[in-house]
Design a protein around this motif. Structure first.
Motif, PDB file in Angstrom:
ATOM      1  N   GLU A 186     -11.805 -51.795 -44.748  1.00  0.00           N
ATOM      2  CA  GLU A 186     -11.115 -50.526 -44.547  1.00  0.00           C
ATOM      3  C   GLU A 186     -11.812 -49.747 -43.429  1.00  0.00           C
ATOM      4  O   GLU A 186     -12.741 -48.991 -43.668  1.00  0.00           O
ATOM      5  N   THR A 187     -11.352 -49.946 -42.214  1.00  0.00           N
ATOM      6  CA  THR A 187     -12.002 -49.313 -41.065  1.00  0.00           C
ATOM      7  C   THR A 187     -11.335 -48.001 -40.668  1.00  0.00           C
ATOM      8  O   THR A 187     -11.704 -47.393 -39.671  1.00  0.00           O
ATOM      9  N   SER A 188     -10.338 -47.560 -41.416  1.00  0.00           N
ATOM     10  CA  SER A 188      -9.702 -46.266 -41.200  1.00  0.00           C
ATOM     11  C   SER A 188     -10.103 -45.351 -42.350  1.00  0.00           C
ATOM     12  O   SER A 188      -9.955 -45.723 -43.522  1.00  0.00           O
ATOM     13  N   TYR A 189     -10.581 -44.142 -42.033  1.00  0.00           N
ATOM     14  CA  TYR A 189     -11.254 -43.345 -43.069  1.00  0.00           C
ATOM     15  C   TYR A 189     -11.024 -41.859 -42.862  1.00  0.00           C
ATOM     16  O   TYR A 189     -11.030 -41.354 -41.738  1.00  0.00           O
ATOM     17  N   LYS A 190     -10.818 -41.137 -43.989  1.00  0.00           N
ATOM     18  CA  LYS A 190     -10.772 -39.676 -44.017  1.00  0.00           C
ATOM     19  C   LYS A 190     -11.756 -39.179 -45.069  1.00  0.00           C
ATOM     20  O   LYS A 190     -11.672 -39.592 -46.230  1.00  0.00           O
ATOM     21  N   PRO A 191     -12.677 -38.284 -44.726  1.00  0.00           N
ATOM     22  CA  PRO A 191     -13.527 -37.692 -45.769  1.00  0.00           C
ATOM     23  C   PRO A 191     -12.721 -36.759 -46.663  1.00  0.00           C
ATOM     24  O   PRO A 191     -11.702 -36.210 -46.245  1.00  0.00           O
ATOM     25  N   GLN A 192     -13.175 -36.592 -47.901  1.00  0.00           N
ATOM     26  CA  GLN A 192     -12.505 -35.746 -48.883  1.00  0.00           C
ATOM     27  C   GLN A 192     -13.397 -34.554 -49.231  1.00  0.00           C
ATOM     28  O   GLN A 192     -14.623 -34.683 -49.287  1.00  0.00           O
ATOM     29  N   TYR A 193     -12.763 -33.404 -49.504  1.00  0.00           N
ATOM     30  CA  TYR A 193     -13.525 -32.191 -49.787  1.00  0.00           C
ATOM     31  C   TYR A 193     -12.998 -31.498 -51.040  1.00  0.00           C
ATOM     32  O   TYR A 193     -11.824 -31.643 -51.408  1.00  0.00           O
ATOM     33  N   THR A 194     -13.879 -30.729 -51.677  1.00  0.00           N
ATOM     34  CA  THR A 194     -13.513 -29.996 -52.883  1.00  0.00           C
ATOM     35  C   THR A 194     -12.407 -28.995 -52.590  1.00  0.00           C
ATOM     36  O   THR A 194     -12.404 -28.323 -51.562  1.00  0.00           O
ATOM     37  N   TYR A 195     -11.446 -28.888 -53.531  1.00  0.00           N
ATOM     38  CA  TYR A 195     -10.351 -27.937 -53.379  1.00  0.00           C
ATOM     39  C   TYR A 195      -9.928 -27.442 -54.757  1.00  0.00           C
ATOM     40  O   TYR A 195      -9.756 -28.241 -55.682  1.00  0.00           O
TER      41      TYR A 195
END
Length: 403
Positions: A383-392
């Protein structure tokens, strides 16, 4: 794909976010249609921050004018650990037989660590990389990135309960005559928030001039500063905005409890990364005529991950409803960040708007980033495509009703 029909990394617990100190475990899976010669199979755990940008510089003039391109970069290794799981140093076997092979792994994240971050100038990135080391041939690689979120507890920062404010004024000149001033003053209800909450804005624009103020606005700005070895670069990005009315000449406009919603965002970061700083501020603007410079007032903000429990929104909820760190599986409860202590005088009462459970989301407008780097090749899989996730915290705006 040849002999290698499957090569990937699987996590035992599919989680959106890990915290510093958590243990990541999983399996490296290799499927071969026929035996493969190799030196070793290796798993590497990497945390790294990196910045890079280019600038064009001109020197001389006329025929002697020259333009050069300069590259600025810096790298901070947060951690790096590699372990062989087959071959050299393990069983010294130079061939992996045909079939399905599973190699378990486990790695405890160090602490502290900065939160994951990605953009086109720099990143704070965490990933696991599997490598089949093949002598005299290209190696096979597989990668998988994961999000690390540094818990920023607003309850531990005494200053965030204080309002943040600013002001500005100027005189406009028309021919040889100077009219009265245009004055602006704004403030927020406090200076610490979590994504999902609303910033309350109050202020006044007083226009004593002979010209109309075309419009007013407030923007939440993310300011990221990248530090290369010989130069720094700062980029400001508007992440939220509300617009206000114009101000007639010799008139005024008052903002009363206007709400600016905070989308999913990385927390403020100035402590745990040497080369990337992330800060936030609200910028109030009175937009003047085209030939004049707008009035601006900046109010500093701290964006955290654990909300202030002294607020009525949380204080009036039952203890089980008060959010602390985002919910985790029971098996991971021991490694989750501790909940912030309840403030003195905490008295639960009935409340019509239950606090939302914290969740995770990519930052608004966040695109997926390619995590291949200079160490990878065309044989890199995973998986070379990535988005970081943040608290919401998905508050409904109706919960933010003020008298």
């Amino acid at each position: 794909m040849g002999k290698l029909t499957q090569f990937g990394l699987l996590f035992n617990e599919e989680r959106a976010v890990y915290f510093p100190g958590n243990t990541i475990s999983g399996q490296l899976v290799v499927q071969l249609s026929s035996p493969m010669e190799m030196k070793a199979i290796r798993i590497k755990f990497v945390g790294r921050a990196h910045v890079h940008w280019t600038e064009r510089h001109s020197t001389g003039s006329g025929k002697n004018r020259r333009t050069t391109t300069r590259h600025y970069s810096a790298t901070e290794n947060l951690f790096q650990q590699a372990v062989n799981v087959h071959g050299e140093g393990i069983n010294n076997q130079n061939t992996l037989p045909q079939g399905h092979h599973v190699f378990p792994f486990q790695f405890q994240l160090p602490a502290p660590l900065p939160s994951s971050y990605e953009d086109h100038v720099g990143y704070i990135r965490y990933h696991i990389k599997g490598t089949i080391d093949k002598p005299w041939k290209f190696d096979h690689n597989t990668k998988r990135a994961f999000t690390v979120l540094d818990s920023l507890d607003l309850n531990a920062i005494s200053s965030v309960m204080s309002p943040s404010g600013g002001q500005d004024s100027k005189h406009l000149c028309c021919l040889c005559c100077q009219s009265g001033p245009i004055e602006m003053e704004f403030h927020t209800d406090r200076s610490g928030y979590v994504p999902g909450e609303y910033i309350l804005l109050n202020g006044t624009i007083t226009n004593s001039s002979n010209s109309k103020v075309e419009a007013s606005s407030a923007q939440l700005i993310k300011r990221v500063t990248y530090h290369a070895t010989s130069k720094s670069k700062t980029v400001c990005q508007e992440v939220a905005r509300i617009n206000g009315p114009p101000v007639p000449k010799h008139g005024s406009v008052t903002w009363t409890n206007e709400r600016l919603h905070i989308p999913p965002l990385p927390p403020s970061e100035v402590n745990h990364c040497r080369i990337i700083d992330i800060v936030y501020f609200v910028q109030f603007q009175a937009h003047l005529r085209a030939c004049a410079i707008d009035l601006r007032a900046d109010c500093g903000m701290t964006i955290g991950t654990i909300p202030l429990q002294s607020l009525d929104l949380y204080r009036n909820a039952t203890p089980s409803e008060v959010p602390s760190a985002p919910s985790l599986p029971l098996s991971l409860a021991a490694t989750a960040p501790p909940a912030a202590p309840q403030p003195l005088g905490f008295a639960p009462t009935q409340y019509s708007h239950n606090p939302p459970p914290p969740s995770y989301a990519a930052a608004t407008g966040e695109e997926a980033y390619n995590i291949k780097d200079e160490d990878d090749n065309e044989y890199t899989m995973g998986e070379t495509s990535y988005k970081p996730q943040y608290t919401y915290y998905d508050w409904n705006e109706s919960a933010f009703t003020y008298n």
